[in-house]
Scaffold this active site. Structure first.
Site, PDB file in Angstrom:
ATOM      1  N   LYS A 149      35.119  35.880  35.687  1.00  0.00           N
ATOM      2  CA  LYS A 149      34.140  35.928  36.772  1.00  0.00           C
ATOM      3  C   LYS A 149      32.816  36.643  36.420  1.00  0.00           C
ATOM      4  O   LYS A 149      31.948  36.019  35.856  1.00  0.00           O
ATOM      5  CB  LYS A 149      34.799  36.493  38.028  1.00  0.00           C
ATOM      6  CG  LYS A 149      35.853  35.502  38.585  1.00  0.00           C
ATOM      7  CD  LYS A 149      36.183  35.703  40.034  1.00  0.00           C
ATOM      8  CE  LYS A 149      36.876  34.478  40.611  1.00  0.00           C
ATOM      9  NZ  LYS A 149      38.310  34.567  40.758  1.00  0.00           N
TER      10      LYS A 149
ATOM     11  N   ASP B 211      45.346  41.873  36.020  1.00  0.00           N
ATOM     12  CA  ASP B 211      44.409  40.790  36.261  1.00  0.00           C
ATOM     13  C   ASP B 211      43.195  41.421  36.955  1.00  0.00           C
ATOM     14  O   ASP B 211      43.239  41.708  38.148  1.00  0.00           O
ATOM     15  CB  ASP B 211      45.068  39.722  37.135  1.00  0.00           C
ATOM     16  CG  ASP B 211      44.116  38.575  37.484  1.00  0.00           C
ATOM     17  OD1 ASP B 211      42.899  38.720  37.272  1.00  0.00           O
ATOM     18  OD2 ASP B 211      44.603  37.540  37.983  1.00  0.00           O
TER      19      ASP B 211
ATOM     20  N   PHE C 239      47.030  36.304  43.110  1.00  0.00           N
ATOM     21  CA  PHE C 239      46.419  35.055  42.658  1.00  0.00           C
ATOM     22  C   PHE C 239      45.994  35.229  41.211  1.00  0.00           C
ATOM     23  O   PHE C 239      45.301  36.186  40.877  1.00  0.00           O
ATOM     24  CB  PHE C 239      45.189  34.692  43.508  1.00  0.00           C
ATOM     25  CG  PHE C 239      44.531  33.418  43.067  1.00  0.00           C
ATOM     26  CD1 PHE C 239      45.117  32.188  43.356  1.00  0.00           C
ATOM     27  CD2 PHE C 239      43.357  33.433  42.333  1.00  0.00           C
ATOM     28  CE1 PHE C 239      44.531  30.998  42.925  1.00  0.00           C
ATOM     29  CE2 PHE C 239      42.759  32.238  41.898  1.00  0.00           C
ATOM     30  CZ  PHE C 239      43.350  31.023  42.212  1.00  0.00           C
TER      31      PHE C 239
HETATM   32  C1  LIG Z   1      39.399  33.726  40.275  1.00  0.00           C
HETATM   33  C2  LIG Z   1      40.623  34.404  39.834  1.00  0.00           C
HETATM   34  C3  LIG Z   1      41.459  33.844  38.844  1.00  0.00           C
HETATM   35  C4  LIG Z   1      41.221  32.479  38.250  1.00  0.00           C
HETATM   36  O1  LIG Z   1      40.003  32.357  37.601  1.00  0.00           O
HETATM   37  P1  LIG Z   1      39.428  30.898  37.294  1.00  0.00           P
HETATM   38  O2  LIG Z   1      38.166  31.175  36.521  1.00  0.00           O
HETATM   39  O3  LIG Z   1      39.212  30.217  38.597  1.00  0.00           O
HETATM   40  O4  LIG Z   1      40.443  30.194  36.476  1.00  0.00           O
HETATM   41  C5  LIG Z   1      42.557  34.569  38.447  1.00  0.00           C
HETATM   42  N1  LIG Z   1      42.832  35.781  38.971  1.00  0.00           N
HETATM   43  C6  LIG Z   1      42.055  36.345  39.907  1.00  0.00           C
HETATM   44  C7  LIG Z   1      42.392  37.699  40.431  1.00  0.00           C
HETATM   45  C8  LIG Z   1      40.940  35.669  40.387  1.00  0.00           C
HETATM   46  O5  LIG Z   1      40.185  36.211  41.343  1.00  0.00           O
END
Ligand SMILES: *Cc1c(COP(=O)(O)O)cnc(C)c1O
Length: 392
Positions: free
Chosen positions: A239, A209, A124
């Site tokens: 985050k 990521d 994701f």
């Molecule tokens: C939450 C998340 C995203 C997206 O972040 P947003 O601030 O919602 O755009 C991307 N990659 C990972 C692994 C995430 O947990």
């Protein structure tokens, strides 16, 4: 827009790992806004910094020098592999920047045909079009037009398959060292080392990521530090960086960032003084060895207790996954129902792919709070068992 499936629970205030509903009910928060409120709710240090900055300056254009950006960028580059930082307001924007940086790198080196980004199943990366194309999750792509060219998908853990996909048009491999939404799936360190080698051999950039698994969540400042020989070229974070204030960043080595020159990218709000002040204060806490040690200790406690739950409730708990305080329980009963059983106990946990529930508590959760969470999970396991029996 009706894009969320919401639980009818509304919170008006939080303190540490507690959230209080509008009618005064207290919940133990073991999801922390999905790994966002890493220092707990209403953290006094962050509140103070936010208030002080709010009285001075909120926003100026990026045509000006922003001292807060320089400070936070220095703290981030001092603490990581990176030499350069671009600030965003969210995780998915940090991913956009990472993908653009990777393609522009090859373009600047005279290989404009290298555009393919290889992502993994179960990943994701956020909800912008490039991010959903990178993750390849069919449910997130459906109805939004044809899949974009330049995105290729590999199977988690299948290194031979990955090798076969890397070719003359490959720009980068993107992965979460610990998959979050996919159900707390951690890459073995040896696999990351092998992927790093593959990238070195083929001139492919490696993008991590660490939006969810980074910033202390696994007990190191970044999850990639567990695999000591597998540093990325580019990394997206967000985050926990703002502890709840929206801020993200794309980090890169000077080499990987070479294509990103004046005019290549930009953002109106990215790196605004409010976000920078809070980010700097949050990062100063997150890098502390005491906090990272605490994360490892609490995670060790959870792991031990989870093993007990799995032993006592094999009909409910199928598997224990994750790393540090990014923890997953793969269930034999429906995960959505289990989340409700947990809420009935006033415990907040997150869902995840592969029929998992995830626990992502604030990193400063105490052992006493962790023990309370385990008691509530035990009660949720009993409820899940009773429900399965009643249905049989
Ligand atoms: C939450 C998340 C995203 C997206 O972040 P947003 O601030 O919602 O755009 C991307 N990659 C990972 C692994 C995430 O947990």
């Amino acid at each position: 827009m009706a894009v969320y499936s919401r639980t009818p629970l509304a919170f008006e205030r939080g303190e540490g790992a507690r959230l209080y509903t509008t009618d005064g009910e207290a919940y133990l928060d073991c999801m922390a806004g999905i790994a966002v409120n890493a220092l707990g709710h209403a953290n006094p240090k962050l509140v103070q910094v936010l208030k002080e900055q709010a009285e001075k300056l909120w926003h100026v254009s990026n045509i000006f020098t922003i001292p807060g950006q320089e400070k936070l960028a220095k703290a981030l580059t001092d603490a990581t592999f990176a030499d350069e930082v671009f600030f965003t307001n969210s995780g998915t924007e940090a991913i956009e920047c990472a993908i653009k940086t990777a393609r522009k790198y090859h373009w600047a080196k005279g290989q404009p045909e290298r555009i393919d980004i290889i992502g993994f199943d179960g990943s994701f990366h956020g909800r912008t079009l490039a991010a959903v194309n990178a993750s390849g999750n069919a449910g997130y792509l459906e109805g939004f037009g044809p899949p974009m060219p330049g995105f290729v998908h590999a199977t988690f853990g299948d290194l031979e398959g990955l090798k076969a996909l890397v070719g003359p048009t490959t720009a980068a491999i993107i992965l979460e060292p610990v998959q979050g939404e996919g159900g707390a799936r951690s890459w073995p360190d040896a696999d990351l080392t092998a992927i790093r080698q593959l990238c070195d051999e083929t001139g492919t950039l490696l993008i991590y990521d660490e939006i969810q698994c980074g910033l202390g969540r696994t007990g190191k400042l970044f999850a990639y530090e567990w695999a000591t020989e597998a540093q990325p070229d580019i990394m997206a974070i967000a985050k926990a960086l703002g502890g709840g204030f929206p801020v993200g960043a794309c980090l890169a080595t000077a080499e990987a960032g070479r294509g990103m020159v004046v005019g290549s990218h930009g953002s109106t709000y990215g790196g605004n003084p409010l976000a920078m002040a809070v980010g700097e204060a949050a990062l100063a806490e997150l890098v502390k060895p005491e906090l990272l040690g605490h994360v490892r200790e609490v995670a060790g406690y959870f792991t031990q207790q989870f093993a007990g739950l799995k032993e006592r409730y094999p009909d409910v708990v199928a598997d224990i996954r994750g790393r540090g305080l990014l923890m997953g329980l793969k269930l034999n009963t429906p995960n959505r129902e289990f989340m409700q059983h947990a809420r009935d106990q006033r415990l907040l946990i997150a869902g995840g792919g592969d029929n998992c529930v995830r626990l992502l508590p604030p990193l400063n959760l105490t052992i006493a709070e962790a023990s309370e969470a385990i008691e509530k999970l035990e009660a949720a396991c009993q409820a899940a068992r009773a429900r399965a029996k009643a249905a049989a």
